[in-house]
Write an enzyme that holds these catalytic residues in place. Structure first.
Site, short mmCIF file in Angstrom:
data_model
loop_
_atom_site.label_atom_id
_atom_site.label_comp_id
_atom_site.label_asym_id
_atom_site.label_seq_id
_atom_site.Cartn_x
_atom_site.Cartn_y
_atom_site.Cartn_z
CB CYS A 120 -14.39 -22.59 -16.14
SG CYS A 120 -13.84 -21.21 -16.91
N GLY A 121 -11.53 -22.10 -14.30
CA GLY A 121 -10.94 -21.34 -13.28
C GLY A 121 -11.59 -19.68 -13.38
CG HIS A 122 -12.50 -17.48 -17.21
ND1 HIS A 122 -12.48 -18.73 -18.20
CD2 HIS A 122 -13.45 -16.57 -17.70
CE1 HIS A 122 -13.52 -18.55 -19.13
NE2 HIS A 122 -14.31 -17.21 -18.86
#
Length: 322
Positions: A120-122
């Protein structure tokens, strides 16, 4: 920061001025740090004793994810689902010790309304700041510190501004090798007919196509229509195309669909897309030509929380709106 436990005295040793609401002596007490990245929420669980105990047994992070899903899924549901969470809530369990192997400062398990993600990038952007501010990196350096995270998809490095006292923004990270698993793949989507998609991997697999192929526009169509159409594409791809990951079949699943505005050729002009789940250098990843992508963004703290559970509550582990 403890994340589990209970106490019949309400948390104040029976002195009358309760710091916690009444809760079951054997029930969970879950402490979290709340953050957001560009408006996307992240509920960080700094410590989950059951996960740490399982990790101490030498489980890999992917195996630990399976173990937590099997034995601790009530924690995910309690924190991510209503009434404590909502359909868009996202969570991360911080794991230290054995699971954070290979020189990583921490490992993370990613939680969402339907289960567990591999990347998950965020969340990585927020966890980079969290790692510095909560002392998980022994000696941060100015003006920027590299924070090494072990994610289920593999090692990820975040680069976080540090002024000697606290972290800052923007945070950037180098993800795992990204590659195209399929291009110009024809898929038959019920209610929409044949569409052409690309499938790519950057920690999780996504299908990409222009919203126009579905008779929609990412800027003007109703959100519910976009979500329904993207979900239909996701289900159709799952049935019609078998994914393969070079290192682990545990990662060979389609996480969602991203609808684009059709401006897919590289340009400095901003583009618009909707993701429904959930500078480059050349690299090789298995049989795929790959790139290592750098992503940058801003993450901010919104608070801390302590969640309790009463055993007699019929909705103690949450409910989910669809």
């Amino acid at each position: 920061m403890a994340a589990e436990g209970g106490g019949g005295d309400g948390g104040d040793g029976g002195r009358g001025g309760r710091r916690l609401p009444p809760h079951s002596p054997s029930g969970l007490v879950l402490q979290t740090v709340e953050m957001h990245t560009g408006g996307e929420p992240l509920r960080i669980i700094p410590r989950l004793e059951a996960a740490e105990a399982a990790a101490a047994g030498g489980l890999s992070l992917l195996s630990l994810r399976r173990e937590v899903a099997s034995t601790q899924d009530h924690v995910r549901r309690a924190l991510v689902h209503e009434p404590r969470g909502h359909a868009g809530m996202y969570g991360a369990v911080v794991v230290r010790g054995g699971a954070a192997a290979g020189g990583a400062h921490l490992a993370a398990l990613f939680l969402h309304g339907a289960g567990y993600s591999a990347m998950c990038g965020h969340a990585v952007l927020a966890l980079g700041r969290f790692a510095l501010d909560y002392g998980l990196v022994a000696s941060p350096s100015c003006p920027e510190t590299a924070v090494r995270l072990h994610c289920p998809c593999g090692p990820v490095t975040a680069f976080v501004p540090w002024d000697g006292w606290r972290s800052g923004n923007p945070v950037r990270f180098h993800s795992v090798p990204a590659f195209a698993a399929a291009t110009d793949l024809a898929i038959d989507v019920p209610g929409h007919g044949k569409v052409v998609v690309d499938i790519s991997y950057g920690g999780t697999f996504y299908a990409f196509l222009s919203a126009e192929q579905l008779g929609l526009d990412v800027c003007s169509s109703k959100t519910r229509d976009l979500v329904n159409a993207a979900s239909a594409v996701t289900e159709a791809v799952k049935k019609q195309f078998k994914l393969h990951h070079p290192e682990s079949e545990d990662l060979a699943f389609l996480y969602g669909t991203i609808l684009t505005d059709g401006k897919d050729a590289f340009s400095e002009e901003p583009t618009t897309n909707i993701c429904v789940f959930a500078d480059e250098q050349e690299a090789k990843f298995g049989d795929y030509n790959a790139v290592v992508v750098e992503v940058s963004g801003e993450a901010f703290y919104t608070g801390t929380a302590t969640f309790t559970i009463e055993e007699e509550d019929p909705l103690k582990y949450g409910f989910f709106f669809k």
